[in-house]
Design a protein around this motif. Structure first.
Motif, PDB file in Angstrom:
ATOM      1  N   SER A 100      34.512  42.397  35.793  1.00 46.79           N
ATOM      2  CA  SER A 100      34.957  43.768  36.056  1.00 46.79           C
ATOM      3  C   SER A 100      33.719  44.614  36.332  1.00 46.79           C
ATOM      4  O   SER A 100      32.589  44.174  36.088  1.00 46.79           O
ATOM      5  N   ASN A 147      40.320  38.675  32.565  1.00 46.66           N
ATOM      6  CA  ASN A 147      39.147  39.408  33.031  1.00 46.66           C
ATOM      7  C   ASN A 147      38.660  40.348  31.937  1.00 46.66           C
ATOM      8  O   ASN A 147      39.471  40.993  31.262  1.00 46.66           O
ATOM      9  N   GLN A 184      36.571  39.881  41.949  1.00 46.95           N
ATOM     10  CA  GLN A 184      37.491  39.694  40.822  1.00 46.95           C
ATOM     11  C   GLN A 184      38.785  39.069  41.311  1.00 46.95           C
ATOM     12  O   GLN A 184      39.358  39.502  42.319  1.00 46.95           O
ATOM     13  N   GLN A 226      36.812  43.809  30.441  1.00 53.01           N
ATOM     14  CA  GLN A 226      36.974  45.206  30.834  1.00 53.01           C
ATOM     15  C   GLN A 226      35.729  45.987  30.453  1.00 53.01           C
ATOM     16  O   GLN A 226      35.417  46.147  29.269  1.00 53.01           O
ATOM     17  N   SER A 285      42.746  38.109  40.239  1.00 54.49           N
ATOM     18  CA  SER A 285      43.798  38.503  39.300  1.00 54.49           C
ATOM     19  C   SER A 285      45.048  37.675  39.589  1.00 54.49           C
ATOM     20  O   SER A 285      45.624  37.796  40.664  1.00 54.49           O
TER      21      SER A 285
END
Length: 365
Positions: free
Chosen positions: A356, A198, A49, A200, A51
């Protein structure tokens, strides 16, 4: 598309390729041999992932890897991180240049930026030239820009080294548009375009037991009878059908101020400072490559299932773009015939590179 994370045709998400997988393509997502992608029987990187989920060249990005093994999630993996700036030669059919796997040499286009489960690095300044729509310069003159994926996106390769075994993930870039749309369509695209968020993964439940799965490390893992088939349902948030000012989501039809030419409405509270998108199947601006007309589409959602024992009906499930209003995806899992702990991971991908995951622990009795 590759052995660990076989993808739907036409969808592109954060992808992992191992050196052994380069040069081979899987035509289906359900192998007919026992070495299935969903079985975790050794150390593996299941997902990466970034971020934010999408970033410009030179922007700082934090990366986190999900590294697992037969005894659960590896909390302190011996993992090295590098950016690869080698464009893919036309002669290679792989998604990334195979030389990305060869050593750590800044002069050769592979540059380390961290180690461990998480790492912070700056996106290479030439990312949109090497992997995007900007025309690259080569020794022979101007090169050919990279074609976008089905969602109009471009991706920077990120090399991971897990104790000598290398893999490549891809993070979505913020680049310009390919081709030359009209001024009106370009302005519309710029007004509606928002960076990816992203997704969830909120919960995974066992429907027959009417209970959510227990988080990894739980003192009382969910008890499952041996040899029992369960329906597991993975869930994520719904995205607003229409823009809602003040909900903390900056959607394509929201902006800092009203703009009658593009149809965006003023939502400064959502879009002015550190804007965020929806954590479900997001709407996004897309330029049709044939008509050169901008429209709003929705993300596909893909769920990858992994466990240390038992068997899933499907290694991957999910919803198409037309099913964007659905907020869950189900799979069947048969528990092993022998008692003991089972570790399970569910990874949620959107079709624009967002990801995620959640880890679980079950007790088979």
């Amino acid at each position: 598309m590759v052995k660990q994370l076989c993808l739907w045709r036409g969808a592109r998400s954060t992808r992992l390729l191992t050196a052994a997988a380069l040069g081979s393509l899987l035509l289906g997502c359900q192998p007919d041999f026992p070495n299935r992608a969903s079985i975790v029987d050794g150390p593996r990187v299941l997902a990466v992932q970034s971020s934010p989920a999408q970033a410009k060249p030179s922007a700082p990005v934090s990366f986190t890897a999900l590294v697992v093994g037969p005894n659960g999630t590896v909390t302190a993996p011996a993992l090295g991180w590098s950016f690869c700036s080698l464009s893919k030669p036309p002669s290679q059919i792989n998604d990334v240049n195979s030389d990305c796997f060869n050593g750590d040499d800044p002069d050769a286009g592979v540059t380390s930026f961290g180690s461990g489960e998480t790492a912070m690095g700056k996106v290479p300044v030439n990312a949109c030239k090497q992997f995007g729509p900007d025309v690259p310069k080569t020794a022979e003159g101007p090169g050919r820009p990279v074609d976008p994926d089905a969602t109009g996106g471009y991706y920077q390769p990120v090399v991971l080294d897990l104790s000598g075994t290398r893999a490549v993930a891809e993070m979505r870039l913020v680049c310009g548009l390919a081709g030359s749309p009209s001024v009106d369509q370009l302005n519309l695209y710029l007004a509606l375009s928002k960076n990816n968020e992203n997704p969830q993964l909120t919960q995974v439940s066992a429907l027959e037991l009417s209970a959510p799965l227990s988080a990894e490390g739980s003192a009382t893992p969910l008890a499952v009878p041996a040899g029992t088939k369960l329906t597991l349902r993975a869930e994520w948030p719904a995205c607003p059908a229409t823009p809602v000012c003040g909900d903390g989501i900056c959607s394509p039809l929201e902006g800092v101020s009203d703009d009658p030419t593009t149809g965006t409405i003023a939502c400064p509270a959502d879009c002015q400072t550190n804007p965020h998108g929806c954590a479900g199947a997001e709407p996004y601006a897309s330029l049709d490559p044939l008509t050169r007309i901008v429209n709003v589409r929705h993300e596909e959602m893909r769920v990858s299932w992994f466990a240390t024992a038992g068997a899933f009906d499907s290694d991957h499930t999910g919803n198409t773009e037309a099913q964007y209003q659905l907020t869950s995806s189900s799979n069947a899992w048969k528990s092993p015939s022998t008692a003991g702990p089972v570790f399970m991971w569910v990874v949620l991908h959107d079709s624009r590179g967002g990801v995620s995951w959640l880890g679980f622990q079950l007790s088979v009795n």
